[in-house]
Design an enzyme around this catalytic site. Sequence first.
Site, PDB file in Angstrom:
ATOM      1  N   SER A   9       0.829  -1.210   0.000  1.00  0.00           N
ATOM      2  CA  SER A   9       0.000   0.000   0.000  1.00  0.00           C
ATOM      3  C   SER A   9       0.862   1.258   0.000  1.00  0.00           C
ATOM      4  O   SER A   9       1.659   1.487   0.918  1.00  0.00           O
ATOM      5  CB  SER A   9      -0.910   0.015   1.229  1.00  0.00           C
ATOM      6  OG  SER A   9      -1.607   1.235   1.270  1.00  0.00           O
ATOM      7  N   HIS A  34      -1.275  -1.081  -4.188  1.00  0.00           N
ATOM      8  CA  HIS A  34      -2.563  -0.634  -3.641  1.00  0.00           C
ATOM      9  C   HIS A  34      -2.490   0.874  -3.415  1.00  0.00           C
ATOM     10  O   HIS A  34      -1.560   1.371  -2.776  1.00  0.00           O
ATOM     11  CB  HIS A  34      -2.818  -1.378  -2.329  1.00  0.00           C
ATOM     12  CG  HIS A  34      -4.133  -1.110  -1.704  1.00  0.00           C
ATOM     13  ND1 HIS A  34      -5.310  -1.723  -2.113  1.00  0.00           N
ATOM     14  CD2 HIS A  34      -4.485  -0.290  -0.683  1.00  0.00           C
ATOM     15  CE1 HIS A  34      -6.315  -1.298  -1.365  1.00  0.00           C
ATOM     16  NE2 HIS A  34      -5.847  -0.415  -0.489  1.00  0.00           N
ATOM     17  N   ASP A  36      -4.556   4.122  -1.998  1.00  0.00           N
ATOM     18  CA  ASP A  36      -5.685   4.553  -1.168  1.00  0.00           C
ATOM     19  C   ASP A  36      -6.077   5.987  -1.473  1.00  0.00           C
ATOM     20  O   ASP A  36      -5.254   6.896  -1.320  1.00  0.00           O
ATOM     21  CB  ASP A  36      -5.290   4.468   0.313  1.00  0.00           C
ATOM     22  CG  ASP A  36      -5.192   3.047   0.803  1.00  0.00           C
ATOM     23  OD1 ASP A  36      -6.158   2.294   0.630  1.00  0.00           O
ATOM     24  OD2 ASP A  36      -4.128   2.689   1.356  1.00  0.00           O
ATOM     25  N   MET A  38      -8.542   8.959  -0.305  1.00  0.00           N
ATOM     26  CA  MET A  38      -9.401   9.370   0.825  1.00  0.00           C
ATOM     27  C   MET A  38      -9.873  10.802   0.635  1.00  0.00           C
ATOM     28  O   MET A  38      -9.115  11.643   0.153  1.00  0.00           O
ATOM     29  CB  MET A  38      -8.609   9.269   2.132  1.00  0.00           C
ATOM     30  CG  MET A  38      -8.013   7.889   2.368  1.00  0.00           C
ATOM     31  SD  MET A  38      -7.258   7.796   3.997  1.00  0.00           S
ATOM     32  CE  MET A  38      -6.505   6.163   3.914  1.00  0.00           C
ATOM     33  N   HIS A  67      -8.232   1.971  -4.306  1.00  0.00           N
ATOM     34  CA  HIS A  67      -9.249   1.803  -3.266  1.00  0.00           C
ATOM     35  C   HIS A  67      -9.830   3.179  -2.939  1.00  0.00           C
ATOM     36  O   HIS A  67      -9.163   4.005  -2.311  1.00  0.00           O
ATOM     37  CB  HIS A  67      -8.558   1.161  -2.042  1.00  0.00           C
ATOM     38  CG  HIS A  67      -9.385   1.075  -0.815  1.00  0.00           C
ATOM     39  ND1 HIS A  67      -8.840   0.829   0.429  1.00  0.00           N
ATOM     40  CD2 HIS A  67     -10.726   1.184  -0.615  1.00  0.00           C
ATOM     41  CE1 HIS A  67      -9.807   0.791   1.335  1.00  0.00           C
ATOM     42  NE2 HIS A  67     -10.953   1.021   0.730  1.00  0.00           N
ATOM     43  N   MET A  69     -11.987   5.630  -0.977  1.00  0.00           N
ATOM     44  CA  MET A  69     -12.701   5.840   0.290  1.00  0.00           C
ATOM     45  C   MET A  69     -13.349   7.214   0.198  1.00  0.00           C
ATOM     46  O   MET A  69     -12.842   8.208   0.740  1.00  0.00           O
ATOM     47  CB  MET A  69     -11.715   5.752   1.465  1.00  0.00           C
ATOM     48  CG  MET A  69     -11.333   4.320   1.787  1.00  0.00           C
ATOM     49  SD  MET A  69      -9.768   4.170   2.661  1.00  0.00           S
ATOM     50  CE  MET A  69      -8.654   4.119   1.274  1.00  0.00           C
ATOM     51  N   MET A 138     -12.338  -4.977   4.694  1.00  0.00           N
ATOM     52  CA  MET A 138     -11.408  -4.184   5.509  1.00  0.00           C
ATOM     53  C   MET A 138     -11.182  -4.878   6.845  1.00  0.00           C
ATOM     54  O   MET A 138     -12.147  -5.271   7.522  1.00  0.00           O
ATOM     55  CB  MET A 138     -11.972  -2.777   5.767  1.00  0.00           C
ATOM     56  CG  MET A 138     -12.076  -1.875   4.551  1.00  0.00           C
ATOM     57  SD  MET A 138     -10.521  -1.632   3.676  1.00  0.00           S
ATOM     58  CE  MET A 138      -9.479  -0.894   4.950  1.00  0.00           C
ATOM     59  N   GLY A 143      -8.861   4.687   6.932  1.00  0.00           N
ATOM     60  CA  GLY A 143      -8.489   6.077   7.191  1.00  0.00           C
ATOM     61  C   GLY A 143      -7.002   6.216   7.461  1.00  0.00           C
ATOM     62  O   GLY A 143      -6.392   7.188   7.041  1.00  0.00           O
ATOM     63  N   ASP A 176      -7.403  -5.817   3.867  1.00  0.00           N
ATOM     64  CA  ASP A 176      -6.641  -4.563   3.898  1.00  0.00           C
ATOM     65  C   ASP A 176      -6.685  -4.000   5.309  1.00  0.00           C
ATOM     66  O   ASP A 176      -7.768  -3.690   5.818  1.00  0.00           O
ATOM     67  CB  ASP A 176      -7.293  -3.591   2.893  1.00  0.00           C
ATOM     68  CG  ASP A 176      -6.618  -2.236   2.830  1.00  0.00           C
ATOM     69  OD1 ASP A 176      -5.509  -2.077   3.379  1.00  0.00           O
ATOM     70  OD2 ASP A 176      -7.208  -1.332   2.194  1.00  0.00           O
TER      71      ASP A 176
END
Length: 220
Positions: A9, A34, A36, A38, A67, A69, A138, A143, A176
């Site tokens: 990640s 990966h 993320d 957010m 991913h 979020m 998850m 976060g 994850d």
Amino acid sequence: MAKPILAPSMLAADHSRLAEDVLGVQAAGASWLHIDIMDGHFVPNLTFGPQTVADLRPKTSLFFDVHLMLDNPQDYVEAFVKAGADQVSIHVEPDYDIAGTLKKIKSLGARAGIVLNPPTPLEDVIPYLEQVDIVLAMTVQPGFGGQSFQEDVLKKTARLAELRKQRGLEFRIEVDGGVNQENAALCRQSGVDTLVAGTAFFKAQDRIAFLRAIETEEQS
Ligand code: DX5
Ligand code: ZN
């Protein structure tokens, strides 16, 4: 059983030198990265945008596992696929057209995933199983990196593996959050074939050995 994949990640990389760290992920032998995303609303943190993905895309052949979020993922999937995401995963918790958004990701030529948080019941993702390439369970509340692995989530992945078999489906099962070399074997025994690791990968003394250990883990 699908070949296990470790997806390091990027959240745990040094954000001032992303390209170098991403090349390091590739050099360790990984095939996936990966990423993320957010929004500061769905989760209380901010990370990267489509420009980050677009700028990294020409530098590596890693499979970009994005991913999202976000409270409004339907408004951003196109930007991320155009930026070079190979797979885009969206959460089941916010209120939006989930089936339509998964369809949109596929129609743009990327693989589509559905994500559920630790407290979210498995039943919530069942309506989408026929539509997805991956289900991400998850194992921490999303976060932040560096949180502890929630082992009870593996009941959901084991159930997912059963459902996949019963229905003759082929989606991957990903976890994850808090994944490390110690809990990876348990994940594999609970139907997981795709493991995201941020802190454990970037802090590993020997990343090549870490990756190899997870990707060759035998299922007992
Ligand atoms: C958490 C992110 C994870 C994070 C995992 O919200 O979705 O991908 O990078 O980090 P570790 O492996 O440190 O828990
Ligand atoms: Zn993630």
